[in-house]
Design an enzyme around this catalytic site. Structure first.
Site, short mmCIF file in Angstrom:
data_model
loop_
_atom_site.label_atom_id
_atom_site.label_comp_id
_atom_site.label_asym_id
_atom_site.label_seq_id
_atom_site.Cartn_x
_atom_site.Cartn_y
_atom_site.Cartn_z
N HIS A 40 10.62 8.45 27.72
CA HIS A 40 10.00 8.56 29.05
C HIS A 40 10.71 9.61 29.89
O HIS A 40 11.94 9.74 29.86
CB HIS A 40 9.87 7.21 29.75
CG HIS A 40 11.12 6.61 30.33
ND1 HIS A 40 11.61 6.96 31.57
CD2 HIS A 40 11.94 5.65 29.86
CE1 HIS A 40 12.70 6.23 31.83
NE2 HIS A 40 12.93 5.43 30.81
N ASP A 92 19.01 7.64 31.79
CA ASP A 92 17.72 6.92 31.77
C ASP A 92 16.64 7.75 32.49
O ASP A 92 16.44 7.56 33.67
CB ASP A 92 17.87 5.55 32.42
CG ASP A 92 16.59 4.74 32.38
OD1 ASP A 92 15.67 5.10 31.64
OD2 ASP A 92 16.53 3.74 33.12
N GLU A 127 7.05 5.24 33.03
CA GLU A 127 7.60 4.10 32.27
C GLU A 127 8.19 3.08 33.23
O GLU A 127 8.01 1.87 33.08
CB GLU A 127 8.67 4.58 31.29
CG GLU A 127 9.18 3.49 30.33
CD GLU A 127 10.38 2.71 30.82
OE1 GLU A 127 10.76 1.74 30.17
OE2 GLU A 127 10.93 3.03 31.89
N GLU A 128 8.91 3.59 34.22
CA GLU A 128 9.65 2.71 35.13
C GLU A 128 8.72 1.86 36.00
O GLU A 128 9.14 0.87 36.57
CB GLU A 128 10.60 3.53 36.02
CG GLU A 128 11.64 4.33 35.25
CD GLU A 128 12.76 3.49 34.67
OE1 GLU A 128 12.68 2.26 34.73
OE2 GLU A 128 13.72 4.10 34.15
N ASP A 170 15.01 5.62 24.54
CA ASP A 170 15.16 5.37 25.97
C ASP A 170 16.61 4.94 26.21
O ASP A 170 16.99 3.83 25.84
CB ASP A 170 14.18 4.26 26.38
CG ASP A 170 14.20 3.98 27.88
OD1 ASP A 170 14.96 4.63 28.61
OD2 ASP A 170 13.43 3.09 28.30
N HIS A 230 19.98 2.86 36.82
CA HIS A 230 19.02 2.86 37.93
C HIS A 230 19.67 3.14 39.29
O HIS A 230 19.12 2.76 40.33
CB HIS A 230 18.21 1.56 37.97
CG HIS A 230 17.14 1.51 36.90
ND1 HIS A 230 16.26 0.48 36.78
CD2 HIS A 230 16.83 2.39 35.93
CE1 HIS A 230 15.44 0.71 35.75
NE2 HIS A 230 15.78 1.87 35.22
N1 PHE Z 1 13.15 0.55 29.63
C1 PHE Z 1 14.37 0.33 30.36
C2 PHE Z 1 14.41 1.30 31.54
O1 PHE Z 1 13.88 2.38 31.47
C3 PHE Z 1 15.60 0.53 29.56
C4 PHE Z 1 15.64 -0.25 28.31
C5 PHE Z 1 15.32 0.35 27.11
C6 PHE Z 1 16.01 -1.58 28.31
C7 PHE Z 1 15.34 -0.36 25.92
C8 PHE Z 1 16.05 -2.31 27.14
C9 PHE Z 1 15.71 -1.71 25.94
O2 PHE Z 1 15.00 1.01 32.55
ZN ZN Z 2 15.02 2.70 33.62
ZN ZN Z 3 14.40 4.01 30.55
#
Ligand code: PHE
Ligand code: ZN
Ligand code: ZN
Ligand code: ZN
Length: 297
Positions: A80, A92, A124-125, A159, A260
């Site tokens: 993402h 991230d 994605e977020e 990710d 984050h």
């Molecule tokens: N998808 C979550 C994010 O972007 C991060 C994540 C990835 C958490 C894979 C757990 C497993 O904040």
């Molecule tokens: Zn994230």
């Molecule tokens: Zn992420």
């Protein structure tokens, strides 16, 4: 995650909560449900207010595919491209986005057997919006008589692959690590095994991680049952003493202390984790770009 500028309330899962949490969430997402659950367990009250200062807006997925390879047997590789409001999102998910971009550049020099399609997902977020749209669009096409969804042999997701206090984690496609929601679609176990073999070849320890849909592979496994896999070096989870003994780093701290947050900058990165995982990403892409028989016969 909240939106407070002072940083004190930005992380819902990470320990910066005061004992009565009132936060803003810009969007209603899977994260919100998890947050409510978490707050409830911790005996906290959480109030959701919708951010009315922002107009709805449109965002995009970026798709690119190799010129070579069988268009009816496609390996999809995704990361993402968006980040959360409070931070720049370098781990991230600049980490996964950059790793698949370099992989795409290198793959263009190879004469592949299978086509490789790269996806940089939007939103994605906000609840896996870009990847969910993509998969739903293929499902709509199927019901309209276009069955290209069956051309996708597997999906690889990256990710957060360079967390500063990393642990090498592989999505638990076979459920052997009992951290997921059961085994993934057939073929997912083989993908997990590929990554296990990769880390073994480098002499690096690894462990299984949650395969229940917390990133863009979710719609692929849930909506259509496409075999999937991927890597993760950790977000808000606290490093245990046992993990610190295996991977080094700091026990008692988050695997990504800037998860984050505004501090998810270029400094928020383990060069070693990113280097090894970039190799793993390139290796898996090339491997399946040449042969998917372990996955689909
Ligand atoms: N998808 C979550 C994010 O972007 C991060 C994540 C990835 C958490 C894979 C757990 C497993 O904040
Ligand atoms: Zn994230
Ligand atoms: Zn992420
Ligand atoms: Zn496993």
């Amino acid at each position: 995650q909240g939106n407070a500028d002072d940083g004190s309330r930005d992380v819902l899962f990470g320990g910066t909560l005061s004992d009565s949490y009132v936060g803003d969430l810009p969007v209603v997402s899977a994260t919100y449900d998890r947050g409510v659950e978490w707050a409830g367990t911790a005996g906290l009250e959480m109030t959701l207010t919708t951010d009315t200062t922002r107009e709805p807006f449109t965002t995009v997925n970026v798709l690119a595919e190799t010129n070579t390879g069988d268009p009816e047997n496609i390996v999809m590789v995704g990361a993402h491209l968006d980040s959360v409001n409070p931070g720049p999102g370098i781990n991230d998910n600049g980490s996964g986005s950059a790793a698949i971009l370099e992989t795409a550049i290198q793959m263009s020099k190879v004469n592949l057997v299978n086509k490789v399609r790269f996806a940089w997902w939007g939103a994605e977020e906000s609840g896996l919006i870009g990847s969910t749209f993509y998969v739903n669009d293929l499902i709509d096409k199927f019901f309209a008589g276009d069955d290209q969804i069956f051309d996708i042999a597997l999906y690889l997701n990256f990710d957060m692959v360079g967390s500063p206090n990393y642990v090498f984690k592989i999505y638990d496609g076979d459920d052997s690590d009992e951290v997921g929601a059961g085994p993934g679609p057939d073929g997912s176990a083989q993908i997990e095994a590929f990554f296990e073999g990769f880390y073994e070849s480098r002499g690096e320890p690894y462990k299984g991680t949650d395969f229940s849909g917390r990133s863009d592979y979710g719609p692929f496994i849930d909506l259509v049952g496409i075999p999937a896999g991927g890597l993760f070096t950790g977000a808000e989870e606290i490093k245990s003493d046992e993990e610190a003994a295996i991977w080094g780093g700091t026990a008692g701290e988050q695997l990504d202390p800037c998860y984050h947050l505004v501090c998810d900058t270029f400094d928020n990165n383990s060069d070693k984790a990113l280097d090894i995982n970039s190799d793993a990403i390139a290796a898996s892409t090339l491997y399946y770009g040449m042969n998917t028989s372990e996955i689909n016969g």
